[in-house]
Design a protein around this motif. Structure first.
Motif, PDB file in Angstrom:
ATOM      1  N   PHE A  98       0.789  -1.326  -0.071  1.00 23.51           N
ATOM      2  CA  PHE A  98      -0.072   0.150   0.020  1.00 23.51           C
ATOM      3  C   PHE A  98       1.000   1.242  -0.124  1.00 23.51           C
ATOM      4  CE2 PHE A  98      -1.837   3.279   2.803  1.00 23.51           C
ATOM      5  CZ  PHE A  98      -2.826   3.762   2.129  1.00 23.51           C
ATOM      6  N   LEU A  99       2.021   1.127   0.876  1.00 25.95           N
ATOM      7  CA  LEU A  99       2.751   2.611   0.994  1.00 25.95           C
ATOM      8  C   LEU A  99       3.128   3.097  -0.149  1.00 25.95           C
ATOM      9  CD1 LEU A  99       4.811   1.728   4.226  1.00 25.95           C
ATOM     10  CD2 LEU A  99       2.799   3.250   4.067  1.00 25.95           C
ATOM     11  N   PRO A 100       3.804   2.394  -1.294  1.00 22.50           N
ATOM     12  CA  PRO A 100       4.080   3.047  -2.367  1.00 22.50           C
ATOM     13  C   PRO A 100       3.299   3.699  -3.205  1.00 22.50           C
ATOM     14  CG  PRO A 100       5.095   0.925  -2.358  1.00 22.50           C
ATOM     15  CD  PRO A 100       4.177   0.963  -1.199  1.00 22.50           C
ATOM     16  N   GLY A 101       1.976   2.928  -2.978  1.00 21.81           N
ATOM     17  CA  GLY A 101       0.912   3.711  -3.950  1.00 21.81           C
ATOM     18  C   GLY A 101       0.610   5.236  -3.666  1.00 21.81           C
ATOM     19  N   ALA A 143       4.249  -0.157  -5.899  1.00 22.92           N
ATOM     20  CA  ALA A 143       4.523   0.780  -6.648  1.00 22.92           C
ATOM     21  C   ALA A 143       4.200   0.723  -8.231  1.00 22.92           C
ATOM     22  CB  ALA A 143       6.087   1.092  -6.820  1.00 22.92           C
ATOM     23  N   ILE A 144       4.304  -0.368  -8.541  1.00 24.74           N
ATOM     24  CA  ILE A 144       3.620  -0.827 -10.102  1.00 24.74           C
ATOM     25  C   ILE A 144       2.194  -0.529 -10.120  1.00 24.74           C
ATOM     26  CG2 ILE A 144       3.795  -2.648 -11.761  1.00 24.74           C
ATOM     27  CD1 ILE A 144       6.386  -3.369 -10.828  1.00 24.74           C
ATOM     28  N   ARG A 145       1.544  -1.226  -9.170  1.00 27.35           N
ATOM     29  CA  ARG A 145      -0.191  -1.536  -9.277  1.00 27.35           C
ATOM     30  C   ARG A 145      -0.752  -0.297  -9.714  1.00 27.35           C
ATOM     31  NH1 ARG A 145      -1.161  -5.737  -5.423  1.00 27.35           N
ATOM     32  NH2 ARG A 145       0.120  -6.686  -6.911  1.00 27.35           N
ATOM     33  N   PRO A 146      -0.553   0.965  -9.113  1.00 24.40           N
ATOM     34  CA  PRO A 146      -1.399   1.937  -9.376  1.00 24.40           C
ATOM     35  C   PRO A 146      -1.240   2.692 -10.906  1.00 24.40           C
ATOM     36  CG  PRO A 146      -0.099   2.633  -7.642  1.00 24.40           C
ATOM     37  CD  PRO A 146       0.619   1.255  -8.017  1.00 24.40           C
TER      38      PRO A 146
END
Length: 413
Positions: free
Chosen positions: A67-70, A127-130
């Protein structure tokens, strides 16, 4: 290529008509492959982590680290989704996840996989998923006409649920061979899906060059905040799944409560998708007519009630049925919310609004997993699931009062 159009013939709005459109079909197949790979990858990482540490806290950390990288990348991802070719953007994201699966497979095969590696790669995936989700959500409306949007979303959700069923079930079977086999299978599915996303064609027109500023990046957040209907729909998912999700604790239920092992874990991860598939197929034939706001809130409350019952269940078959019902209720929520979001958003804003939705979904899923791990460490797994389900029911009741435009919405269009 122009989006699918429809005439007055009701058969023009059927799932079969949608599947005759090549770009939409490629989109569905690519989504099935990437979702199946994601589900297997998350299953493998969660089981791998619990097998290494036997810690509910560490299971929660996997969700938190995703969650945090998002928080740092979501709004930037939305800006890119409104500037770049969305199919190619999603393809790059899916290929990057394939590379991550390869790294996990290699480290497992060479016996140096560790807790720290799993957490670090969870950060990378987060980080990739968003970028993937923003591009993917904004891509679908470019492939179909507005009149077909609700049905296409329902059909897309149904095919996604097929992948959610097949992914964990296949992952559970592959565990008997080795977790490295699961990781290698994930990598192969990701790479095939990336190639299909590259082939998705639509009428892409490069936008005029506008400087990237904080104002343009955050435009989606301001757009949602100024519209109570959208704010209510997006935030409803955030708080309902934040409290009601039991996914992070399924390894504990599989290993220590229901005693069904990794194969049982795969079935439990797949069970909500069975219910979602049935409901999604029904909605792809006949969309919700009237009272969509009220039905949305009832579906969320049903999801919470099933979560409470699952928390108390000690029967594996009963637990699977409850998870399936919760998946069906969640699909009603997803289709109604996503259709309202797409119909109420102009195309030039869809990527940035999708980014806001992605942030809320990420918070509900990944941060919800962390919340489940923390409360399970304090109250135990059963206490965490039951309290979360009760909180979801209360959220549904509260949103019926706080967001009147959403609760009173009668029709999708």
């Amino acid at each position: 290529m122009p989006p699918i159009q429809t005439g007055d013939d009701p058969t023009d709005r059927s799932p079969a008509h949608l599947l005759r459109h090549a770009p939409f079909t490629r989109f569905l197949i690519a989504r099935v492959g990437s979702v199946a790979a994601q589900q297997m990858l998350m299953l493998a990482i969660s089981w791998h982590m619990y097998d290494l540490t036997s810690s509910a806290w560490d299971l929660g950390l996997v969700g938190l680290f995703q969650f945090l990288p998002g928080l740092a990348t979501t709004f930037v991802a939305g800006h890119f989704a409104d500037r770049l070719h969305r199919g190619r953007m999603v393809a790059v994201c899916v290929a990057a996840q394939g590379a991550t699966a390869v790294l996990l497979a290699a480290s497992t095969t060479m016996h140096f996989a560790s807790r720290d590696e799993l957490l670090f790669l969870s950060l990378v995936l987060g980080a990739i998923r968003p970028f993937q989700m923003s591009g993917q959500q904004a891509l679908l409306p470019m492939l179909v006409s507005p009149r077909l949007l609700a049905r296409s979303l329902a059909l897309s959700t149904s095919t996604q649920q097929m992948a959610v069923i097949a992914g964990p079930a296949l992952g559970g079977l592959l565990f008997s061979i080795g977790i490295d086999v699961v990781y290698f299978t994930c990598a192969a599915l990701f790479l095939v899906s990336a190639a299909l996303y590259v082939l998705v064609r639509y009428d892409y027109v490069a936008p005029s060059r506008v400087p990237v500023t904080a104002e343009t990046v955050l435009a989606g957040l301001r757009f949602v905040w100024s519209r109570p209907l959208l704010l209510g729909a997006i935030s409803l998912d955030l708080f309902a799944v934040l409290f009601g999700g039991a996914t992070a604790l399924l390894p504990i239920y599989a290993k220590s409560i229901l005693h069904v092992g990794p194969q049982g874990l795969g079935l439990m991860r797949a069970a909500p998708a069975v219910g979602a598939l049935c409901v999604g197929l029904a909605l792809s034939h006949r969309s919700i007519g009237k009272g969509v706001g009220k039905k949305l809130l009832i579906a969320v409350a049903t999801y919470g009630a099933c979560t409470v019952a699952f928390g108390f269940s000690r029967s594996f078959p009963v637990s699977l049925v409850l998870l399936a019902i919760s998946g069906g209720a969640d699909t009603i929520s997803v289709v109604v919310r996503q259709t309202l979001i797409q119909l109420e958003t102009p195309d030039h804003m869809r990527g940035r609004v999708a980014a806001v939705n992605t942030l809320f979904i990420g918070a509900s899923n990944q941060l919800g997993e962390f919340e489940s791990g923390v409360t399970a460490a304090v109250f135990g797994a059963v206490g965490s699931v039951v309290l979360g389900g009760c909180a979801t029911i209360l959220v549904s009741l509260a949103w019926s009062r706080l967001f009147k435009p959403l609760a009173r919405r009668d029709a999708l269009q």
